[in-house]
Design an enzyme around this catalytic site. Sequence first.
Site, PDB file in Angstrom:
ATOM      1  N   CYS A 130       2.458  -2.894  15.259  1.00 25.70           N
ATOM      2  CA  CYS A 130       2.356  -2.582  13.833  1.00 25.70           C
ATOM      3  C   CYS A 130       1.563  -3.668  13.119  1.00 25.70           C
ATOM      4  O   CYS A 130       1.930  -4.837  13.147  1.00 25.70           O
ATOM      5  CB  CYS A 130       3.750  -2.459  13.221  1.00 25.70           C
ATOM      6  SG  CYS A 130       3.736  -2.140  11.449  1.00 25.70           S
ATOM      7  N   CYS A 166       7.300  -5.771  14.963  1.00 28.29           N
ATOM      8  CA  CYS A 166       6.911  -4.948  16.115  1.00 28.29           C
ATOM      9  C   CYS A 166       5.445  -5.231  16.467  1.00 28.29           C
ATOM     10  O   CYS A 166       4.589  -5.222  15.578  1.00 28.29           O
ATOM     11  CB  CYS A 166       7.099  -3.471  15.807  1.00 28.29           C
ATOM     12  SG  CYS A 166       8.808  -3.033  15.404  1.00 28.29           S
ATOM     13  N   CYS A 179      -0.745   5.410  10.377  1.00 29.33           N
ATOM     14  CA  CYS A 179       0.534   4.784  10.708  1.00 29.33           C
ATOM     15  C   CYS A 179       0.320   3.446  11.408  1.00 29.33           C
ATOM     16  O   CYS A 179      -0.433   3.347  12.371  1.00 29.33           O
ATOM     17  CB  CYS A 179       1.340   5.714  11.604  1.00 29.33           C
ATOM     18  SG  CYS A 179       2.959   5.078  12.028  1.00 29.33           S
ATOM     19  N   CYS A 238       3.668   8.349   1.397  1.00 33.99           N
ATOM     20  CA  CYS A 238       4.237   7.295   2.235  1.00 33.99           C
ATOM     21  C   CYS A 238       4.405   6.049   1.370  1.00 33.99           C
ATOM     22  O   CYS A 238       3.425   5.502   0.858  1.00 33.99           O
ATOM     23  CB  CYS A 238       3.313   7.028   3.422  1.00 33.99           C
ATOM     24  SG  CYS A 238       3.932   5.806   4.586  1.00 33.99           S
ATOM     25  N   GLU A 253       0.820  -1.198   0.000  1.00 33.04           N
ATOM     26  CA  GLU A 253       0.000   0.000   0.000  1.00 33.04           C
ATOM     27  C   GLU A 253       0.858   1.254   0.000  1.00 33.04           C
ATOM     28  O   GLU A 253       1.964   1.273   0.548  1.00 33.04           O
ATOM     29  CB  GLU A 253      -0.937   0.000   1.212  1.00 33.04           C
ATOM     30  CG  GLU A 253      -1.976  -1.094   1.117  1.00 33.04           C
ATOM     31  CD  GLU A 253      -2.927  -1.123   2.306  1.00 33.04           C
ATOM     32  OE1 GLU A 253      -3.956  -1.806   2.191  1.00 33.04           O
ATOM     33  OE2 GLU A 253      -2.648  -0.482   3.327  1.00 33.04           O
ATOM     34  N   CYS A 266       6.779  -7.285   6.551  1.00 31.98           N
ATOM     35  CA  CYS A 266       7.927  -6.780   7.304  1.00 31.98           C
ATOM     36  C   CYS A 266       8.429  -7.885   8.220  1.00 31.98           C
ATOM     37  O   CYS A 266       7.641  -8.596   8.851  1.00 31.98           O
ATOM     38  CB  CYS A 266       7.542  -5.553   8.130  1.00 31.98           C
ATOM     39  SG  CYS A 266       8.920  -4.816   9.037  1.00 31.98           S
TER      40      CYS A 266
END
Length: 650
Positions: A116, A113, A348, A102, A89, A109
């Site tokens: 996230c 974390c 975010c 962004c 995205e 990933c």
Amino acid sequence: MNLLDLDHESLIAHVEGLGEKRFRATQLFRWMHRRGESEFGRMTDLARSLREKLEGTHRISALPLLSEHVSSDGTVKWLFDVGNGNAVETVFIPEADRGTLCVSSQAGCAVGCPFCSTGHQGFNRNLRTGEILGQLWHAEHQLRGRLRLPDNERAVDNVVMMGMGEPLQNYAALVPALRVMLDDHAYGLSRRRVTVSTSGVVPMMDRLRHDCPVALAVSLHAPDDALRDDLVPLNRKYPLRELLGACVRYLESAPRDFITFEYCMLEGVNDSDVHAARLVDLVRGRSEDSAGIEVSCKFNLIPFNPFPSSGLKRSSPQRVSAFAALLQEAGYVTTVRKTRGDDIDAACGQLAAEVQDRTDGQAFWPLDCHPASADVVMMVFRAAGFRRWPVLWSLAALLLAALVGCAAGPGQGMTDDVKTSSDQTDADRRARVRMELAAGYFTRGQISTALDEVKLALAARPDLPEAFNLRGLIYAAMGEARLAEESFRRALQLAPRDADVMHNFAWFVCQSGRWAEADALFRQALAQPQYRDTVRTLMAQGICLAGGQRWPEAEAALSRAYELDPANPVTGFHLSDLLFRRGEYERARFYIRRVHLRREFATPQSLWLAVRVERRLGDAVAMRTWGQQLQERFPQSSETLMYERGRFDE
């Protein structure tokens, strides 16, 4: 060959290799990036000889667009297909004085974390340079046309590498992309207006300051190593003293005289006044973890954007303001990021939970599909009568969600139903994309939207068993028991040997207290040849049987799961909890201590269980040891409160 994969110098070398002059490469480069042209025949001042050499063997193409969503605040989110059922995205954030894009650097990933959403889906692959640049290429030229901007005016003024992925773990593709963004023949962005965000890949930070120094943002999120080890797992490899040292070195070449430290505000985790004071001590070089290293910095506080499987909560606006005030009083510029695009899941930490990755990125379950959301799991546990069981501890929220089973990906017996080869029909592809989106929406708890996507998938492929499987999970989450059961039974009719459907149906049946029927379905799933997720099903079977107080059978299932995967802390926790409730405290001690062999597996609930086990065994020293760990690591938890008040039997 996709020419978006080449920066200016690489394109010059390539064009010269075709026997053309180097200035032709610059012309081509400007057509590609300045004008957004993808057809060589329309590049009117390009030599015909070069156009003929490029036709048929070269292309200029961004990623295929799956969807576009526009937020009420003007934020735009694009979903791009990167193949094999995965997507990335890109988000455009309009401001009065600038437009920020962004950009993603990886599909998924690997950092993991817990706050996230992208990290929860695991890692699929690195993007190529052209796939990174293609996001800017698409956004810039689409927005320029939409806004009717003149040729000399850009739609995108700022680029932040803060989308999906850890940019510095895709260094080879990142640097050429950055160079194109900065090139005056392309987008001409200032080094100050291109930002790379990293969780702290120290060696690559040192390389970036030499190769292409742009603005740097570091995802800090904690004031000390102990907490950051949990919140940013990469910290275990590159602890704070190494990270801060790399930040100081980076400033020697950086276009700004400060590093931006990003700090996601998590209620009861990292947002207290004590944390703020420790943060100031850290960047001033006064803490043990900073080893005397002082860093010129500013802070950007990020309100956490909750998603179901995180088990975390957003700090209140009042707490964020108080935290910011303490940093400002200490003399540090501190901003609070305004949440943008959260109505389209573009804020975010929310990116690309929609899209399933198919890798080993998940910690314990090698699933080929999305787990259901933790909200669904909570509903299931309540319905099944586990109100007193401390099973939904935050560290294992995603793992527990996996108990509900594979919702959308091809499961056992379904592998050939949805092909991704070139001969795939349009209907198959439409159904596959809809199922990927449905699984993502379901994972985030957007139940009605997920159901709409499943209906569209079934419109394209009415005989798709995984669609009925996911529809069953959705209806279960909505409390529509009859429709859920009909969906699961239809999935079994279409795929009678599919162990994932059996697993999900068994877990659904377990909710209504039909223990024998659930047990039979679990056993059928386990009996399927070459079934991969035996541990998952054994653990679900054990928890289900324990709900019906069928203790010996429950213990047998959990023990078998433990034998197959003794490193799985979730199984160890449930086995210890079951034994504790049966009064077998010595055996409960064995398993709960095995859970805590690795520090990161400790949770408030597991430490609380350890406290109560040692209390029953009369070991006051061990009880205080576990209690101190509970107080130090989870001071705000309800388990800590019960420990401090001596409420051991609740």
